[in-house]
Design a protein around this motif. Structure first.
Motif, PDB file in Angstrom:
ATOM      1  N   THR A   1       7.130  -3.046   3.345  1.00  0.00           N
ATOM      2  CA  THR A   1       7.583  -2.082   2.336  1.00  0.00           C
ATOM      3  C   THR A   1       6.529  -1.024   2.025  1.00  0.00           C
ATOM      4  N   ALA A   2       5.655  -0.752   2.967  1.00  0.00           N
ATOM      5  CA  ALA A   2       4.642   0.302   2.786  1.00  0.00           C
ATOM      6  C   ALA A   2       5.306   1.620   2.445  1.00  0.00           C
ATOM      7  N   GLN A   3       4.595   2.446   1.645  1.00  0.00           N
ATOM      8  CA  GLN A   3       5.167   3.712   1.191  1.00  0.00           C
ATOM      9  C   GLN A   3       4.349   4.895   1.710  1.00  0.00           C
ATOM     10  N   LEU A   4       5.084   5.936   2.127  1.00  0.00           N
ATOM     11  CA  LEU A   4       4.482   7.217   2.493  1.00  0.00           C
ATOM     12  C   LEU A   4       5.050   8.282   1.574  1.00  0.00           C
ATOM     13  N   VAL A   5       4.195   8.907   0.781  1.00  0.00           N
ATOM     14  CA  VAL A   5       4.609  10.005  -0.081  1.00  0.00           C
ATOM     15  C   VAL A   5       4.132  11.297   0.574  1.00  0.00           C
ATOM     16  N   LEU A   6       5.090  12.087   1.054  1.00  0.00           N
ATOM     17  CA  LEU A   6       4.754  13.295   1.804  1.00  0.00           C
ATOM     18  C   LEU A   6       5.115  14.516   0.965  1.00  0.00           C
ATOM     19  N   ASN A   7       4.103  15.196   0.466  1.00  0.00           N
ATOM     20  CA  ASN A   7       4.321  16.425  -0.293  1.00  0.00           C
ATOM     21  C   ASN A   7       4.237  17.666   0.579  1.00  0.00           C
TER      22      ASN A   7
ATOM     23  N   GLY B   1       0.799  -1.212   0.000  1.00  0.00           N
ATOM     24  CA  GLY B   1       0.000   0.000   0.000  1.00  0.00           C
ATOM     25  C   GLY B   1       0.836   1.268   0.000  1.00  0.00           C
ATOM     26  N   LYS B   2       0.193   2.359  -0.413  1.00  0.00           N
ATOM     27  CA  LYS B   2       0.840   3.666  -0.441  1.00  0.00           C
ATOM     28  C   LYS B   2      -0.155   4.718   0.046  1.00  0.00           C
ATOM     29  N   LEU B   3       0.311   5.620   0.902  1.00  0.00           N
ATOM     30  CA  LEU B   3      -0.477   6.757   1.338  1.00  0.00           C
ATOM     31  C   LEU B   3       0.239   8.023   0.887  1.00  0.00           C
ATOM     32  N   THR B   4      -0.470   8.828   0.083  1.00  0.00           N
ATOM     33  CA  THR B   4       0.077  10.099  -0.378  1.00  0.00           C
ATOM     34  C   THR B   4      -0.661  11.234   0.305  1.00  0.00           C
TER      35      THR B   4
ATOM     36  N   GLU C   1      13.492   3.990   3.343  1.00  0.00           N
ATOM     37  CA  GLU C   1      12.798   2.751   3.006  1.00  0.00           C
ATOM     38  C   GLU C   1      11.284   2.925   3.013  1.00  0.00           C
ATOM     39  N   THR C   2      10.797   3.994   3.635  1.00  0.00           N
ATOM     40  CA  THR C   2       9.350   4.207   3.728  1.00  0.00           C
ATOM     41  C   THR C   2       8.920   5.545   3.142  1.00  0.00           C
ATOM     42  N   ILE C   3       9.652   6.614   3.443  1.00  0.00           N
ATOM     43  CA  ILE C   3       9.205   7.968   3.107  1.00  0.00           C
ATOM     44  C   ILE C   3       9.845   8.436   1.799  1.00  0.00           C
ATOM     45  N   SER C   4       9.014   9.078   0.965  1.00  0.00           N
ATOM     46  CA  SER C   4       9.505   9.811  -0.208  1.00  0.00           C
ATOM     47  C   SER C   4       8.779  11.146  -0.261  1.00  0.00           C
ATOM     48  N   GLY C   5       9.243  12.038  -1.135  1.00  0.00           N
ATOM     49  CA  GLY C   5       8.656  13.363  -1.224  1.00  0.00           C
ATOM     50  C   GLY C   5       9.429  14.370  -0.407  1.00  0.00           C
ATOM     51  N   SER C   6       9.013  15.620  -0.508  1.00  0.00           N
ATOM     52  CA  SER C   6       9.741  16.725   0.130  1.00  0.00           C
ATOM     53  C   SER C   6       9.340  16.955   1.585  1.00  0.00           C
ATOM     54  N   GLY C   7       8.284  16.319   2.044  1.00  0.00           N
ATOM     55  CA  GLY C   7       7.792  16.556   3.401  1.00  0.00           C
ATOM     56  C   GLY C   7       8.418  15.640   4.424  1.00  0.00           C
ATOM     57  N   LYS C   8       8.034  15.843   5.657  1.00  0.00           N
ATOM     58  CA  LYS C   8       8.550  15.020   6.753  1.00  0.00           C
ATOM     59  C   LYS C   8       7.445  14.738   7.767  1.00  0.00           C
ATOM     60  N   ILE C   9       7.662  13.721   8.575  1.00  0.00           N
ATOM     61  CA  ILE C   9       6.776  13.408   9.693  1.00  0.00           C
ATOM     62  C   ILE C   9       7.358  14.035  10.954  1.00  0.00           C
ATOM     63  N   ILE C  10       6.565  14.828  11.620  1.00  0.00           N
ATOM     64  CA  ILE C  10       6.968  15.417  12.901  1.00  0.00           C
ATOM     65  C   ILE C  10       6.149  14.730  13.983  1.00  0.00           C
ATOM     66  N   ILE C  11       6.823  14.006  14.844  1.00  0.00           N
ATOM     67  CA  ILE C  11       6.127  13.346  15.961  1.00  0.00           C
ATOM     68  C   ILE C  11       6.350  14.198  17.198  1.00  0.00           C
ATOM     69  N   GLY C  12       5.296  14.799  17.660  1.00  0.00           N
ATOM     70  CA  GLY C  12       5.368  15.662  18.831  1.00  0.00           C
ATOM     71  C   GLY C  12       4.418  15.201  19.905  1.00  0.00           C
ATOM     72  N   ARG C  13       4.356  15.960  20.954  1.00  0.00           N
ATOM     73  CA  ARG C  13       3.443  15.605  22.034  1.00  0.00           C
ATOM     74  C   ARG C  13       2.019  15.950  21.621  1.00  0.00           C
ATOM     75  N   PRO C  14       1.083  15.031  21.829  1.00  0.00           N
ATOM     76  CA  PRO C  14      -0.311  15.306  21.466  1.00  0.00           C
ATOM     77  C   PRO C  14      -0.970  16.193  22.510  1.00  0.00           C
ATOM     78  N   SER C  15      -2.039  16.842  22.118  1.00  0.00           N
ATOM     79  CA  SER C  15      -2.809  17.637  23.079  1.00  0.00           C
ATOM     80  C   SER C  15      -3.828  16.776  23.808  1.00  0.00           C
ATOM     81  N   GLU C  16      -4.059  15.569  23.287  1.00  0.00           N
ATOM     82  CA  GLU C  16      -5.087  14.705  23.885  1.00  0.00           C
ATOM     83  C   GLU C  16      -4.632  13.251  23.847  1.00  0.00           C
ATOM     84  N   PHE C  17      -4.845  12.540  24.949  1.00  0.00           N
ATOM     85  CA  PHE C  17      -4.527  11.125  25.060  1.00  0.00           C
ATOM     86  C   PHE C  17      -5.819  10.334  25.309  1.00  0.00           C
TER      87      PHE C  17
END
Length: 875
Positions: free
Chosen positions: A509-515, A488-491, A542-558
């Motif tokens: 080998t799942a793909q993340l395309v981050l624009n 699968g791929k998520l864009t 191995e997973t991410i392509s595109g110009s964007g990035k994933i930012i993992i931060g603290r959530p406001s809600e748990f």
């Protein structure tokens, strides 16, 4: 016509009912919308009203009043009940819709009560004869439909959904359910009949589908079996014919006698079954009751046809009356599968606006262009293939598939009613809004573009194969979990297409395309949560392509998952919350520990705080909603919770200790709110269970409810006032042998109101001083009161002295049935002479008291930071 948006003759349903000429057949059409601002009644003189919804799924009549033990009218929440208190018929039950008129008919509409697991909360109360419901959803949790009618009155339901858990089809009269879905949460009873001994029939279920609904709003329901019913009164009669019954039906079927000792021996109870199917239809394990049996033969079963059951003295046959709203079923009679071909539908015509079209089973229909304006429902493997740009006003998918091999667009609205599949081998552009709570799975090697703001979608998403593209804001809704499988791929094209609280899972080998950059709180790679940080095509090539990035931060809600509050694995995301972060404790138990709880806690849907230690502390506020509780179960002497607690509903203290010397729930924090706190000793040991109140509870204006006896007759429950304003400004309601203990001269504040009955007592260990004292509805004058003046009610060596000269200046003026407030109002409550709360507010500075009965009332208030009380007379 009624339209909440203002395009019809009325925006209010009740206004339409009131305008209908008495006794004249009247059809009221209701446009799509959520009608949730009224508690509705059809008076007895408004006979022959027909109510037609534009869409069963999207024309919704809703309210949320419920039955409660509030010491007043028995209904909650008080502020909503007060809106309708002038109509005694309307508030005789909590029902969203009360029908008192004969010959009412409803089609193509949803009627619901959304109060949830808080007590009786009817969607419908029926008090009349010859009522018909066709193609309707009637939804609640407890007591969904109340048949409060004469034994000869009748109601007929066809192709309806009836949903609930506890006794949700109950009462007397005759009700026939034809080809309906009877949908149950676990752990309850479908029916609670009270048929009279002379009735031939009660509730009849004919060709119905009994289904089991998971994800109950009440903790403990999921996985529990359901029973066909329990006898409420008299000689119940319930018949099940040709129905499908799931494995979750309890083998006994019935079994609960509800204090009716004759239930299992009397043959005047007619609990019959005939030719039912499914795992739950096996009668070999049914309760050994004399009146519970299979029908003798087909001749007996034939007596349960609708035209016989409902005939009465006037030969009424609702099945002979054609529906006002035409329901179409796919029969595929045309040369092709086009969805707008007349001959593909039965009857032969293209379904029109406000009508209903059903496609059931392994059938593929072709959305080959044009607008489908009727509600289109696909179930049980049905497929809609989009071959040209098309629009569906409302497409519902329940175990059904949306597919396409072309480059096309589908607009309109899509609603999931069960798991749904999107099978795209071409390029399917979904410009339709998607709503629902069920999982959507993307398959097929092609592309599916999500081009609408899907804020109403909260289900999980799984990408098995191909490319799912989130093109706009909230395209992925507020999904709790998105899983991208190996193929699968998520864009993602915009940063806010995915919700910050969505958990993202990638496998193999799942793909993340981050624009664009995205911010989320959880990312799991092959099941392993990733640390807080930033990830892009360089660090995770191995997973991410595109110009964007994933930012993992603290959530406001748990979301709290259950267990100890100091274990990160018990939270979603798997992090310990910090100050100011919201933690939802929904239908689970959170175990208090020695490490302070730093976040803001919200306990809801029967959630519980379980005490484990003597040093547990919450640094942020704890908001507790209706039906939640604080508890412990121990062989020791009790535990502590130091927390600022805000009440948004009635809660309970459950103290369960095997220690013969008793136990203490130590509560040095504060309570605020105007709801009820039920204090209970729940251990079957003859001991005491005491809630030690060690905080300034000035902002508590509710009720300390100690009216329920301890589980062991030799035990008792108590509240203990240790500091100034420990009891706040609430009513203390004592019964059985429970106690309120006074251990500080000002623990009752300035105004004390107590009800004491049975062998209960107020234990006075100190000399207490107040400005006003009301005892069992009587306002006591200035003076000193103790065990000698009120033997049996007051005990101990202390006393209560009333000195009205200590009162603050008058802040209340009553003029022309208006109660007017001078100054900055913080809270105000009106009590009758029995100490029952009649009205509460913290905002209104002018209150119309015209609706109060004539008599004397006590008004307690906090104005300009000062607490006071006055007595008023309503003429």
């Amino acid at each position: 016509m009624v339209d909440i948006n203002g395009t019809g003759d009325f925006t209010s349903l009740q206004a339409a009912f009131d305008a209908a000429p008495a006794g004249t057949p009247t059809i009221i059409y209701v446009k799509r919308g959520l009608y949730d601002q009224e508690k509705l009644i059809i008076p007895a003189n408004k006979t022959n009203i027909t109510l037609i919804g534009e869409s069963r799924e999207e024309t919704i009549i809703s309210y949320d009043i419920y039955n409660c033990n509030d010491g007043g009218d028995g209904l909650c929440p008080d502020e909503k009940v007060a809106l309708w208190a002038s109509n005694s018929d309307l508030i005789r039950t909590a029902a969203t819709l009360t029908i008192m008129a004969n010959d009412f008919r409803a089609e193509n509409i949803t009627i619901q009560n959304t109060a949830g697991p808080v007590g009786q909360a009817q969607a419908l109360t029926i008090q009349s004869d010859r009522n018909v419901f066709v193609n309707c959803d009637i939804l609640a949790y407890q007591d969904t439909i109340y048949f409060w009618m004469n034994e000869t009155s009748r109601a007929y339901f066809e192709t309806c959904v009836i949903e609930g858990r506890t006794d949700y089809i109950y009462g007397r009269g005759v009700a026939f359910f034809n080809q309906c879905e009877i949908r149950s949460y676990g752990g309850g009873w479908i029916t609670a009949p009270s048929t009279t001994i002379n009735q031939d029939y009660g509730f009849v279920f004919y060709e119905c589908s009994l289904t089991y609904k998971a994800n109950s709003p009440r903790n403990g329901d999921d996985g529990a079996l359901i029973r066909l019913g329990r006898p409420w009164h008299e000689y119940p009669k319930v018949a099940w014919l040709y129905c499908s019954m799931p494995a979750e039906i309890h083998p006994e079927g019935w079994g609960d006698k509800w204090n009716m000792d004759y239930s299992d021996t009397s043959t005047d109870l007619h609990l019959y079954e005939w030719m039912n199917t499914g795992d739950g239809a096996n009668m070999s394990g049914r309760a050994d009751w004399a009146g519970l049996r299979a029908m003798v033969d087909q001749n007996e079963a034939d007596l349960y046809e609708p035209e016989i059951v409902l005939a009465g003295s006037d030969n009424w046959d609702p099945t002979a009356i054609a529906p006002t709203v035409t329901v179409y079923n796919w029969d595929g009679g045309a040369a092709n599968n086009g969805w707008l071909e007349d001959n593909n539908w039965n009857p032969d015509s293209v379904p029109a606006i406000s009508e209903v079209a059903n496609v059931d089973g392994s059938i593929t229909l072709d959305a080959n262009g044009g607008d489908f304006v009727a509600d289109l429902n696909l179930v049980n493997g049905a497929i809609i293939d989009v071959s040209a740009n098309s629009s569906a006003t409302l497409l519902t998918l329940n175990q059904a598939t949306l597919s396409s091999s072309a480059s096309v667009a589908l607009s309109g609205t899509i609603k999931t009613k069960g798991e749904a599949t999107i099978d795209a081998s071409g390029n399917l552009d979904v410009t339709a809004a998607i709503i629902g709570v069920h999982q959507i799975t993307k398959i097929g090697a092609g592309i599916c573009q999500l081009n609408n703001t899907n804020t109403g979608f909260t289900g999980d998403v799984v990408v098995e194969a191909g490319d799912l593209q989130a093109k706009v804001e909230s395209a992925l809704g507020t999904s709790g979990k998105i899983t991208i499988k190996t193929n699968g791929k998520l864009t993602i094209d915009v940063s806010n297409a995915i919700d910050v609280n969505t958990a993202l899972y990638t496998e193999g080998t799942a793909q993340l395309v981050l624009n664009q950059d995205i911010t989320i709180s959880e990312w799991y790679i092959d099941g392993v949560i990733q640390p807080i940080g930033q990830y892009d095509a360089t660090s995770k090539s191995e997973t991410i392509s595109g110009s964007g990035k994933i930012i993992i931060g603290r959530p406001s809600e748990f979301t709290f998952l259950g267990g100890n509050w100091d274990d990160a694995n018990n939270y979603s995301p798997a992090l310990l919350p910090e100050a100011g972060e919201k933690v939802i404790v929904d239908a689970v138990t959170i175990e208090a520990q020695s490490a302070p709880f730093a976040g803001d806690m919200y306990v809801q849907n029967a959630g519980s705080i379980r005490l484990r230690r003597q040093d547990s502390q919450c640094l942020g506020p704890v908001t507790m909603y209706q039906g939640t509780n604080i508890s412990y179960a121990t062989s020791g002497t009790g535990f502590t919770l130091d927390a600022p607690i805000i009440l948004e509903g009635d809660i309970s203290f459950f103290m369960n200790s095997a220690n013969v010397d008793g136990s203490v729930m130590n509560l040095p924090g504060t309570f605020s709110g105007d709801y009820k706190i039920l204090v209970r000793n729940t251990r079957d040991v003859a001991n005491s269970a005491t809630a030690d109140l060690g905080g300034d509870n000035s902002n508590f204006t509710g009720t300390w409810d100690l009216t329920i006896a301890a589980t062991n007759a030799g035990g008792y429950s108590a509240i203990n006032g240790l500091v100034e304003n420990a009891f706040g400004n609430g009513l203390i309601d004592l019964a059985t042998n429970n106690k309120a203990i006074f251990n500080h001269a000002k623990c009752a504040g300035d105004v004390l109101i107590m009800n004491i009955t049975g062998s209960a007592s107020a234990v006075l260990n100190v000399a207490v001083t107040v400005q006003q004292f009301t005892l069992n509805g009587t306002i006591l004058g200035d003076g000193t009161y103790d065990a000698s003046t009120h033997s049996g009610l007051l005990s101990g060596t202390g006393s209560i002295t009333v000195d009205s000269s200590l009162s603050v200046d008058d802040k209340i003026l009553v003029k022309y049935n208006m109660l007017k407030i001078n100054g900055n109002l913080e809270n105000l409550e009106i009590f009758n002479m029995l100490g029952q709360s009649m009205h509460k507010t913290n905002t209104s500075k002018e209150i119309n008291i015209q609706w109060l009965k004539s008599g004397i009332y006590i008004v307690r208030y906090k104005i300009d930071g000062k607490i006071g009380a006055i007595k008023i007379y309503k003429n």
